[in-house]
Design a protein around this motif. Structure first.
Motif, PDB file in Angstrom:
ATOM      1  N   VAL A   1     -50.639 -85.934  15.556  1.00 18.03           N
ATOM      2  CA  VAL A   1     -52.151 -85.717  15.250  1.00 18.03           C
ATOM      3  C   VAL A   1     -52.647 -84.444  15.693  1.00 18.03           C
ATOM      4  CG1 VAL A   1     -54.610 -86.710  15.182  1.00 18.03           C
ATOM      5  CG2 VAL A   1     -52.516 -88.175  15.161  1.00 18.03           C
ATOM      6  N   LEU A   2     -53.121 -83.579  14.728  1.00 11.90           N
ATOM      7  CA  LEU A   2     -53.380 -82.064  15.150  1.00 11.90           C
ATOM      8  C   LEU A   2     -54.966 -82.067  15.185  1.00 11.90           C
ATOM      9  CD1 LEU A   2     -51.003 -80.329  12.672  1.00 11.90           C
ATOM     10  CD2 LEU A   2     -50.353 -81.114  15.045  1.00 11.90           C
ATOM     11  N   ASP A   3     -55.393 -81.503  15.878  1.00 13.31           N
ATOM     12  CA  ASP A   3     -56.927 -81.256  16.080  1.00 13.31           C
ATOM     13  C   ASP A   3     -57.535 -79.973  16.634  1.00 13.31           C
ATOM     14  OD1 ASP A   3     -59.720 -82.347  15.735  1.00 13.31           O
ATOM     15  OD2 ASP A   3     -59.566 -82.789  17.807  1.00 13.31           O
ATOM     16  N   ASP A   4     -58.766 -79.631  16.038  1.00 14.97           N
ATOM     17  CA  ASP A   4     -59.282 -78.452  16.643  1.00 14.97           C
ATOM     18  C   ASP A   4     -60.172 -78.984  17.708  1.00 14.97           C
ATOM     19  OD1 ASP A   4     -60.857 -79.241  14.899  1.00 14.97           O
ATOM     20  OD2 ASP A   4     -60.768 -77.606  13.638  1.00 14.97           O
ATOM     21  N   TRP A   5     -60.548 -78.517  18.934  1.00  7.35           N
ATOM     22  CA  TRP A   5     -61.536 -79.159  19.948  1.00  7.35           C
ATOM     23  C   TRP A   5     -62.421 -78.032  20.352  1.00  7.35           C
ATOM     24  CZ3 TRP A   5     -61.537 -84.295  21.169  1.00  7.35           C
ATOM     25  CH2 TRP A   5     -62.400 -84.694  21.970  1.00  7.35           C
ATOM     26  N   ILE A   6     -63.723 -78.664  20.370  1.00  7.77           N
ATOM     27  CA  ILE A   6     -64.945 -77.907  21.082  1.00  7.77           C
ATOM     28  C   ILE A   6     -65.678 -78.716  21.676  1.00  7.77           C
ATOM     29  CG2 ILE A   6     -66.585 -78.374  19.044  1.00  7.77           C
ATOM     30  CD1 ILE A   6     -66.988 -75.367  18.664  1.00  7.77           C
ATOM     31  N   ASP A   7     -65.907 -79.793  21.696  1.00  6.07           N
ATOM     32  CA  ASP A   7     -66.850 -80.681  22.281  1.00  6.07           C
ATOM     33  C   ASP A   7     -66.604 -80.803  23.798  1.00  6.07           C
ATOM     34  OD1 ASP A   7     -69.175 -82.396  22.254  1.00  6.07           O
ATOM     35  OD2 ASP A   7     -68.011 -84.033  22.420  1.00  6.07           O
TER      36      ASP A   7
ATOM     37  N   MET B   1     -81.721 -83.165  16.191  1.00 12.27           N
ATOM     38  CA  MET B   1     -80.748 -82.905  17.399  1.00 12.27           C
ATOM     39  C   MET B   1     -81.469 -81.640  18.259  1.00 12.27           C
ATOM     40  SD  MET B   1     -78.344 -85.061  16.784  1.00 12.27           S
ATOM     41  CE  MET B   1     -77.181 -84.351  17.900  1.00 12.27           C
ATOM     42  N   THR B   2     -80.994 -81.811  19.534  1.00 11.91           N
ATOM     43  CA  THR B   2     -81.618 -80.833  20.383  1.00 11.91           C
ATOM     44  C   THR B   2     -80.230 -80.028  21.153  1.00 11.91           C
ATOM     45  OG1 THR B   2     -81.968 -82.406  22.085  1.00 11.91           O
ATOM     46  CG2 THR B   2     -83.936 -81.839  20.490  1.00 11.91           C
ATOM     47  N   HIS B   3     -80.367 -79.010  21.298  1.00 13.98           N
ATOM     48  CA  HIS B   3     -79.110 -78.410  22.046  1.00 13.98           C
ATOM     49  C   HIS B   3     -79.827 -77.526  23.251  1.00 13.98           C
ATOM     50  CE1 HIS B   3     -77.504 -79.623  18.170  1.00 13.98           C
ATOM     51  NE2 HIS B   3     -78.345 -78.813  17.688  1.00 13.98           N
ATOM     52  N   SER B   4     -79.154 -77.413  24.263  1.00 15.64           N
ATOM     53  CA  SER B   4     -79.668 -76.377  25.339  1.00 15.64           C
ATOM     54  C   SER B   4     -79.222 -75.043  25.034  1.00 15.64           C
ATOM     55  CB  SER B   4     -79.060 -76.954  26.673  1.00 15.64           C
ATOM     56  OG  SER B   4     -77.763 -76.519  26.642  1.00 15.64           O
ATOM     57  N   GLY B   5     -79.997 -74.201  25.740  1.00 10.78           N
ATOM     58  CA  GLY B   5     -79.737 -72.868  25.638  1.00 10.78           C
ATOM     59  C   GLY B   5     -78.329 -72.231  25.589  1.00 10.78           C
ATOM     60  N   ASP B   6     -77.835 -72.710  26.589  1.00  8.49           N
ATOM     61  CA  ASP B   6     -76.274 -72.302  26.872  1.00  8.49           C
ATOM     62  C   ASP B   6     -75.336 -72.999  25.848  1.00  8.49           C
ATOM     63  OD1 ASP B   6     -77.144 -71.366  29.241  1.00  8.49           O
ATOM     64  OD2 ASP B   6     -76.475 -72.941  30.682  1.00  8.49           O
ATOM     65  N   GLU B   7     -75.825 -74.131  25.315  1.00  4.81           N
ATOM     66  CA  GLU B   7     -74.753 -74.744  24.338  1.00  4.81           C
ATOM     67  C   GLU B   7     -75.083 -73.922  22.977  1.00  4.81           C
ATOM     68  OE1 GLU B   7     -74.751 -79.489  25.239  1.00  4.81           O
ATOM     69  OE2 GLU B   7     -76.452 -78.682  23.845  1.00  4.81           O
TER      70      GLU B   7
ATOM     71  N   THR C   1     -71.148 -78.066  21.519  1.00  6.31           N
ATOM     72  CA  THR C   1     -71.192 -79.208  20.705  1.00  6.31           C
ATOM     73  C   THR C   1     -70.872 -78.940  19.265  1.00  6.31           C
ATOM     74  OG1 THR C   1     -73.445 -79.754  20.389  1.00  6.31           O
ATOM     75  CG2 THR C   1     -72.589 -80.456  22.498  1.00  6.31           C
ATOM     76  N   PRO C   2     -70.293 -79.846  18.603  1.00  6.23           N
ATOM     77  CA  PRO C   2     -70.155 -79.724  17.201  1.00  6.23           C
ATOM     78  C   PRO C   2     -71.708 -79.367  16.659  1.00  6.23           C
ATOM     79  CG  PRO C   2     -68.820 -81.294  17.624  1.00  6.23           C
ATOM     80  CD  PRO C   2     -69.590 -81.109  19.005  1.00  6.23           C
ATOM     81  N   ASP C   3     -72.595 -80.337  16.890  1.00 13.18           N
ATOM     82  CA  ASP C   3     -73.981 -80.295  16.324  1.00 13.18           C
ATOM     83  C   ASP C   3     -74.635 -78.824  16.600  1.00 13.18           C
ATOM     84  OD1 ASP C   3     -74.050 -82.848  14.978  1.00 13.18           O
ATOM     85  OD2 ASP C   3     -73.893 -83.376  17.229  1.00 13.18           O
ATOM     86  N   ALA C   4     -74.293 -78.326  17.745  1.00  8.14           N
ATOM     87  CA  ALA C   4     -74.812 -77.031  18.200  1.00  8.14           C
ATOM     88  C   ALA C   4     -73.957 -75.861  17.389  1.00  8.14           C
ATOM     89  CB  ALA C   4     -74.615 -76.849  19.706  1.00  8.14           C
TER      90      ALA C   4
ATOM     91  N   SER D   1     -69.707 -90.248  10.310  1.00  7.45           N
ATOM     92  CA  SER D   1     -71.050 -90.277  10.508  1.00  7.45           C
ATOM     93  C   SER D   1     -71.134 -88.899  10.967  1.00  7.45           C
ATOM     94  CB  SER D   1     -71.715 -91.231  11.531  1.00  7.45           C
ATOM     95  OG  SER D   1     -71.698 -92.638  10.784  1.00  7.45           O
ATOM     96  N   GLY D   2     -71.872 -87.847  10.357  1.00  9.39           N
ATOM     97  CA  GLY D   2     -72.290 -86.754  10.747  1.00  9.39           C
ATOM     98  C   GLY D   2     -71.142 -85.801  11.223  1.00  9.39           C
ATOM     99  N   LEU D   3     -71.103 -85.204  12.270  1.00 12.76           N
ATOM    100  CA  LEU D   3     -69.548 -84.678  13.115  1.00 12.76           C
ATOM    101  C   LEU D   3     -69.253 -85.180  14.105  1.00 12.76           C
ATOM    102  CD1 LEU D   3     -71.542 -81.062  12.941  1.00 12.76           C
ATOM    103  CD2 LEU D   3     -69.537 -81.787  11.322  1.00 12.76           C
ATOM    104  N   GLN D   4     -69.343 -86.419  14.142  1.00 12.46           N
ATOM    105  CA  GLN D   4     -68.558 -87.418  15.243  1.00 12.46           C
ATOM    106  C   GLN D   4     -67.194 -87.276  15.188  1.00 12.46           C
ATOM    107  OE1 GLN D   4     -70.050 -91.305  14.782  1.00 12.46           O
ATOM    108  NE2 GLN D   4     -72.283 -90.699  15.195  1.00 12.46           N
ATOM    109  N   ALA D   5     -66.376 -86.995  13.744  1.00 10.42           N
ATOM    110  CA  ALA D   5     -65.094 -86.797  13.926  1.00 10.42           C
ATOM    111  C   ALA D   5     -64.622 -85.516  14.621  1.00 10.42           C
ATOM    112  CB  ALA D   5     -64.645 -87.247  12.337  1.00 10.42           C
ATOM    113  N   ASP D   6     -65.520 -84.589  14.734  1.00 13.09           N
ATOM    114  CA  ASP D   6     -65.285 -83.494  15.504  1.00 13.09           C
ATOM    115  C   ASP D   6     -65.319 -83.624  17.065  1.00 13.09           C
ATOM    116  OD1 ASP D   6     -64.265 -80.778  15.649  1.00 13.09           O
ATOM    117  OD2 ASP D   6     -66.081 -79.699  15.266  1.00 13.09           O
ATOM    118  N   ARG D   7     -65.545 -85.035  17.652  1.00 15.96           N
ATOM    119  CA  ARG D   7     -65.231 -85.057  18.937  1.00 15.96           C
ATOM    120  C   ARG D   7     -63.964 -85.904  18.913  1.00 15.96           C
ATOM    121  NH1 ARG D   7     -71.016 -85.171  21.306  1.00 15.96           N
ATOM    122  NH2 ARG D   7     -72.495 -84.548  19.671  1.00 15.96           N
ATOM    123  N   GLY D   8     -63.986 -87.178  19.453  1.00 12.70           N
ATOM    124  CA  GLY D   8     -62.588 -87.819  19.855  1.00 12.70           C
ATOM    125  C   GLY D   8     -62.588 -89.010  18.702  1.00 12.70           C
TER     126      GLY D   8
END
Length: 532
Positions: free
Chosen positions: A207-213, A245-251, A218-221, A177-184
């Protein structure tokens, strides 16, 4: 428990019969690129498509294919709960979404032919699904909403996945679903083979992973920063929440910084590799300063099952002081091949044997084409702990003998029988101008249909400037150019073309897409559809 309802099935059937464009083409059209850019379909072709009798996920043919699968008679039952919460990443506390409260989900281990029953409770604020990557699963359990199931409702929805796992090997599961797999929301699924002939004494899953959340954005930002044209559209129509989806200015500021640092570049992958400068990379949910150490007796023949669960990052993998013997990819045995290092694309799995040497040895997954790495330690039982397990991602083996995907060859037992293709398709992998919009083009892109029992050939022509790890749901394929190498995800390099072949032996409707999560969300996806 979320279940399909008759109205949904009828609406879906009507949609399929009226549709002539693949999902990737629709995605480009929705973003302001005319459908002519994605398909040369004519009104005559539309009329022909309207007459096709599609096999849907709920049709009897799907249940019949499942009933014909060899079964061990055993049942492996698991429970997963998706929820939001805090995770400790080596001293960095981040808020994210997980199955079970860790940055990687629990390992699910079973045997070939087992019946798998997994209940999923959704405590997330968004709808979700779960996809079983690499398993030739029954179509209505594939977890690709809205094609194969309605999404699991947010805030308390539940769904039980129930299927036979016929294919041994190293597989994995993740939200689709969307970018949920770019979380955990991902984890390893190991299907053990009772007739394993690799000679391994034990195995370890990495299990290798790139992490941003949670690291300022966030991935959606990040997706919004890559292409503001698709921000506010939820999750691109691929099974995520339909709410904007809404994102803060800092995000957004943090996301824009990560996508403004240029792209990676790799000779083995043909040029451009990534758009996102991920701030952290993990092995089994742990960063380099806090590794989950692999312990084994000296002299043991250890099978390393390496899974690249990253959203956008290819990794160059090596173990200091050890030679690698590759024995399987994507769950299929290969002729054993030795190397110092291998490249693992997103969604791919590589199984390799090492004979454990006495001592403590860095295990490094270097980001291919740019700075960054994940690492852990392989330590024999007689060794003392390393005073600093983080070696900075630099070991000589990374510059040693590189075994390319194109050099691998399948073991004889897993090769597809040679036969002429009943259907021979050709699609183009494209980027829409210089915008972050991706898709599949050509007359065949929106009409990838087949009948049960047919041999299907798809030639992918990559006219874009980036490589694409292309994945088929519900099917595994052979790569004729690589001696019939069996995979479910293959890397198609820029400026090249590559064909895959598979047997149409799993009826229903299946996704076919790039496993760069951001390319997928930006439109590089189509459907494989069975007809009667």
């Amino acid at each position: 428990m979320t279940r399909p309802v008759p109205g949904l099935v009828l609406d879906r059937r009507r949609f399929l019969r009226l549709s002539t464009l693949g999902a990737g083409a629709v995605g480009l059209g929705a973003l302001g690129f005319g459908t002519a850019a994605c398909s040369s379909g004519t009104s005559g072709e539309q009329a022909a498509a309207a007459d096709l009798d599609y096999i849907l996920p709920t049709d009897p043919e799907v249940a019949a294919a499942e009933a014909a699968r060899p079964s061990s008679g055993a049942t492996a039952s698991f429970a997963l709960a998706a929820s939001a919460g805090a995770v400790d990443l080596g001293g960095r506390i981040v808020n994210t979404w997980t199955y079970g409260g860790a940055a990687v989900a629990p390992e699910l281990r079973l045997s070939k032919g087992d019946r798998v029953r997994v209940s999923v409770d959704n405590g997330l604020p968004q709808e979700t699904t779960l996809h079983w990557h690499g398993i030739r699963i029954r179509n209505d359990m594939d977890g690709a909403a809205p094609v194969t199931q309605p999404p699991i409702d947010a805030d308390g929805g539940r769904f039980e996945y129930d299927f036979i796992a016929p294919d041994p090997g190293t597989h994995w599961y993740h939200s689709h679903s969307g970018l949920q797999a770019d979380r955990g929301l991902f984890g390893a699924m190991i299907v053990e083979d009772p007739n394993d002939a690799t000679g391994a004494d034990a195995d370890a899953v990495l299990v290798l992973d790139d992490w941003i959340d949670g690291l300022g954005t966030t991935p959606d930002a990040v997706l919004a920063a890559l292409n503001p044209q698709i921000s506010g559209h939820g999750h691109g129509g691929h099974g995520g929440s339909s709410a904007p989806m809404t994102h803060s200015g800092d995000e957004m500021t943090a996301a824009q910084q990560l996508v403004s640092q240029g792209h990676g570049d790799s000779v083995p992958l043909g040029g451009m590799t990534q758009h996102i400068a991920y701030p952290l990379h993990l092995v089994n949910g742990r960063p380099p300063n806090d590794p989950a150490v692999i312990e084994a007796p000296a002299g043991q023949r250890l099978r390393l099952r390496v899974i690249n669960a990253a959203a956008e990052t290819p990794y160059r993998f090596a173990v200091a002081g050890h030679e690698l013997t590759v024995v399987a990819v994507d769950g299929f045995d290969v002729r054993p091949a030795t190397a110092d290092t291998v490249i693992v694309g997103m969604a791919q799995r590589v199984d390799m044997l090492v004979t454990v040497r006495s001592g403590a040895w860095p295990v490094v997954a270097k980001v291919e084409g740019r700075e960054g790495y994940a690492s852990t330690v392989l330590r024999s039982h007689d060794a003392v702990p390393m005073p600093n397990p983080d070696v900075g991602g630099r070991i000589p083996e990374l510059d040693g003998r590189l075994l390319l995907e194109s050099e691998l060859r399948p073991a004889e037992a897993v090769m597809l029988d040679e036969r002429e293709a009943d259907r021979d398709y050709r699609i183009e992998l494209i980027q829409a101008g210089d915008r972050y919009v991706w898709g599949m083009a050509g007359p065949d892109a929106g009409k990838l249909v087949m009948k049960p029992g047919e041999r299907v050939r798809i030639t992918m022509v990559n006219s874009s400037t980036m490589w694409h790890p292309m994945h088929t749901h519900g099917h595994t394929f052979a790569v004729p150019a690589y001696g019939g190498l069996r995979r479910d995800t293959v890397n198609v390099l820029p400026g090249t073309e590559l064909a895959i072949e598979f047997d149409a032996d799993n009826p229903g409707e299946w996704m076919f897409h790039c496993h760069n999560a951001y390319h997928f969300e930006a439109g590089m996806t189509a459907n494989l559809r069975y007809i009667r």
